[in-house]
Design a protein around this motif. Sequence first.
Motif, PDB file in Angstrom:
ATOM      1  N   MET B  32       0.828  -1.201   0.000  1.00 44.73           N
ATOM      2  CA  MET B  32       0.000   0.000   0.000  1.00 44.73           C
ATOM      3  C   MET B  32       0.862   1.251   0.000  1.00 44.73           C
ATOM      4  N   GLU B  33       1.790   1.314   0.942  1.00 43.36           N
ATOM      5  CA  GLU B  33       2.607   2.519   1.097  1.00 43.36           C
ATOM      6  C   GLU B  33       3.479   2.777  -0.120  1.00 43.36           C
ATOM      7  N   ILE B  34       4.081   1.713  -0.624  1.00 47.85           N
ATOM      8  CA  ILE B  34       4.985   1.881  -1.759  1.00 47.85           C
ATOM      9  C   ILE B  34       4.212   2.314  -2.988  1.00 47.85           C
ATOM     10  N   PHE B  35       3.087   1.655  -3.223  1.00 48.12           N
ATOM     11  CA  PHE B  35       2.305   2.042  -4.404  1.00 48.12           C
ATOM     12  C   PHE B  35       1.764   3.452  -4.239  1.00 48.12           C
ATOM     13  N   HIS B  36       1.311   3.774  -3.037  1.00 53.87           N
ATOM     14  CA  HIS B  36       0.782   5.106  -2.779  1.00 53.87           C
ATOM     15  C   HIS B  36       1.819   6.175  -3.117  1.00 53.87           C
ATOM     16  N   GLU B  37       3.055   5.875  -2.745  1.00 53.94           N
ATOM     17  CA  GLU B  37       4.135   6.831  -2.996  1.00 53.94           C
ATOM     18  C   GLU B  37       4.325   7.081  -4.495  1.00 53.94           C
ATOM     19  N   VAL B  38       4.266   6.027  -5.278  1.00 52.56           N
ATOM     20  CA  VAL B  38       4.423   6.193  -6.731  1.00 52.56           C
ATOM     21  C   VAL B  38       3.176   6.830  -7.316  1.00 52.56           C
ATOM     22  N   ALA B  39       2.017   6.432  -6.800  1.00 56.29           N
ATOM     23  CA  ALA B  39       0.752   6.874  -7.390  1.00 56.29           C
ATOM     24  C   ALA B  39       0.477   8.346  -7.144  1.00 56.29           C
ATOM     25  N   GLN B  40       1.006   8.879  -6.051  1.00 59.32           N
ATOM     26  CA  GLN B  40       0.643  10.245  -5.689  1.00 59.32           C
ATOM     27  C   GLN B  40       1.550  11.294  -6.315  1.00 59.32           C
ATOM     28  N   CYS B  41       2.670  10.875  -6.923  1.00 59.32           N
ATOM     29  CA  CYS B  41       3.514  11.896  -7.528  1.00 59.32           C
ATOM     30  C   CYS B  41       3.723  11.562  -8.990  1.00 59.32           C
ATOM     31  N   ASN B  42       4.009  12.576  -9.781  1.00 63.51           N
ATOM     32  CA  ASN B  42       4.268  12.289 -11.184  1.00 63.51           C
ATOM     33  C   ASN B  42       5.669  12.697 -11.575  1.00 63.51           C
ATOM     34  N   GLU B  43       6.587  12.466 -10.650  1.00 66.64           N
ATOM     35  CA  GLU B  43       7.999  12.773 -10.914  1.00 66.64           C
ATOM     36  C   GLU B  43       8.758  11.553 -11.408  1.00 66.64           C
ATOM     37  N   HIS B  44       8.079  10.434 -11.584  1.00 66.32           N
ATOM     38  CA  HIS B  44       8.774   9.223 -12.010  1.00 66.32           C
ATOM     39  C   HIS B  44       9.944   8.916 -11.083  1.00 66.32           C
ATOM     40  N   PRO B  45       9.691   8.747  -9.806  1.00 65.91           N
ATOM     41  CA  PRO B  45      10.783   8.581  -8.850  1.00 65.91           C
ATOM     42  C   PRO B  45      11.534   7.268  -9.061  1.00 65.91           C
ATOM     43  N   ASP B  46      12.786   7.245  -8.640  1.00 67.08           N
ATOM     44  CA  ASP B  46      13.536   5.985  -8.692  1.00 67.08           C
ATOM     45  C   ASP B  46      13.355   5.235  -7.379  1.00 67.08           C
ATOM     46  N   ALA B  47      13.860   4.001  -7.347  1.00 67.26           N
ATOM     47  CA  ALA B  47      13.605   3.134  -6.198  1.00 67.26           C
ATOM     48  C   ALA B  47      14.160   3.727  -4.905  1.00 67.26           C
ATOM     49  N   GLU B  48      15.325   4.331  -4.977  1.00 75.11           N
ATOM     50  CA  GLU B  48      15.933   4.890  -3.771  1.00 75.11           C
ATOM     51  C   GLU B  48      15.080   6.023  -3.201  1.00 75.11           C
ATOM     52  N   THR B  49      14.534   6.861  -4.072  1.00 74.03           N
ATOM     53  CA  THR B  49      13.670   7.960  -3.647  1.00 74.03           C
ATOM     54  C   THR B  49      12.416   7.411  -2.974  1.00 74.03           C
ATOM     55  N   ILE B  50      11.840   6.404  -3.584  1.00 80.14           N
ATOM     56  CA  ILE B  50      10.643   5.793  -3.012  1.00 80.14           C
ATOM     57  C   ILE B  50      10.981   5.194  -1.656  1.00 80.14           C
ATOM     58  N   PHE B  51      12.103   4.505  -1.590  1.00 86.44           N
ATOM     59  CA  PHE B  51      12.560   3.895  -0.341  1.00 86.44           C
ATOM     60  C   PHE B  51      12.649   4.935   0.768  1.00 86.44           C
TER      61      PHE B  51
END
Lengths: 147, 147
Positions: B32-51
Amino acid sequence: MKAVAPSEVEQRLEYLRLACRNTGMRMTHQRMEIFHEVAQCNEHPDAETIFKRVRERMPTVSHDTVYRTLASLEEMGLVRRVETVAGRARYDANGDTHHHFVCTRCGQISDFYLEQEPSIPKGIEELGRAESLQVQVRGICHNCKNN
Amino acid sequence: MKAVAPSEVEQRLEYLRLACRNTGMRMTHQRMEIFHEVAQCNEHPDAETIFKRVRERMPTVSHDTVYRTLASLEEMGLVRRVETVAGRARYDANGDTHHHFVCTRCGQISDFYLEQEPSIPKGIEELGRAESLQVQVRGICHNCKNN
DNA sequence: TTCCTATATAAGAACTATTCTTATTTGGAG
DNA sequence: CTCCAAATAAGAATAGTTCTTATATAGGAA
């Protein structure tokens, strides 16, 4: 995948000589061999593949030289770094405007050409200064489809 | 870069619930948290940023979980792995058909839309079975241009 | 609800791609 | 030929990602 025509390879090597002369870079054996390896095939090889092939003829060449040389060649505009599919950068010495078909299973990248080049879309200037446009088609190559 | 509308985020989370139910994958807090993080921004974050961002709310989450979860989400079709610019994969939860402007200096990736989607070019069938087409425009973003 | 177990996780080691460091070699100008 | 800035080899270091193993937990069954 058919090889690049010898005359084309020779022409690409001539560009290398010119580019070295113009930029003051030295024309070392290593640069010749590494560029030749990329220029003679159109498989968009990755650095490790190039390293292994060059090493067959030049057993002491180092990883660092291959990576450093590819970066220099890219700066000189002689090769292009292509999108990476699984962590590895791939290189392309085809200087003509062309596009890529990427197999999402094996990572193979094939060139294709469009009869009419698309123009830079309106609205891009809001985002930045466009320098190039590339179409990427993703899918499964015949080789992978037939397992 | 503006954030994704809350209603859109909610809809994306709903897709996650559905996809988990359909594929039998468990709906864990981490997912949930990981997907939420990607879903809520449109900066195309990398894995480290999401982490790093997920770790702020979930201090024990591990690198492995982030990488593994992103791979699962990609398999479920909920995020897409975007071309890497300098060794790092980036992720995009925008499921609409869209294209990318890539800044070759800072690596930032912005979405843009075309009024008319290009069709898969003739001749691709020689190379494989096409599944998607993406236009990539490369250039320098305004931020980098102004140093 | 509680129990069960296949699935998912945390922690950190391992692996892979790439870059850096340092001592040595060499292209090419003079 | 001589010289030296630039390039190289070797291998250490770093960065990004994946693997290993012991532990925890989602969600179905009782």
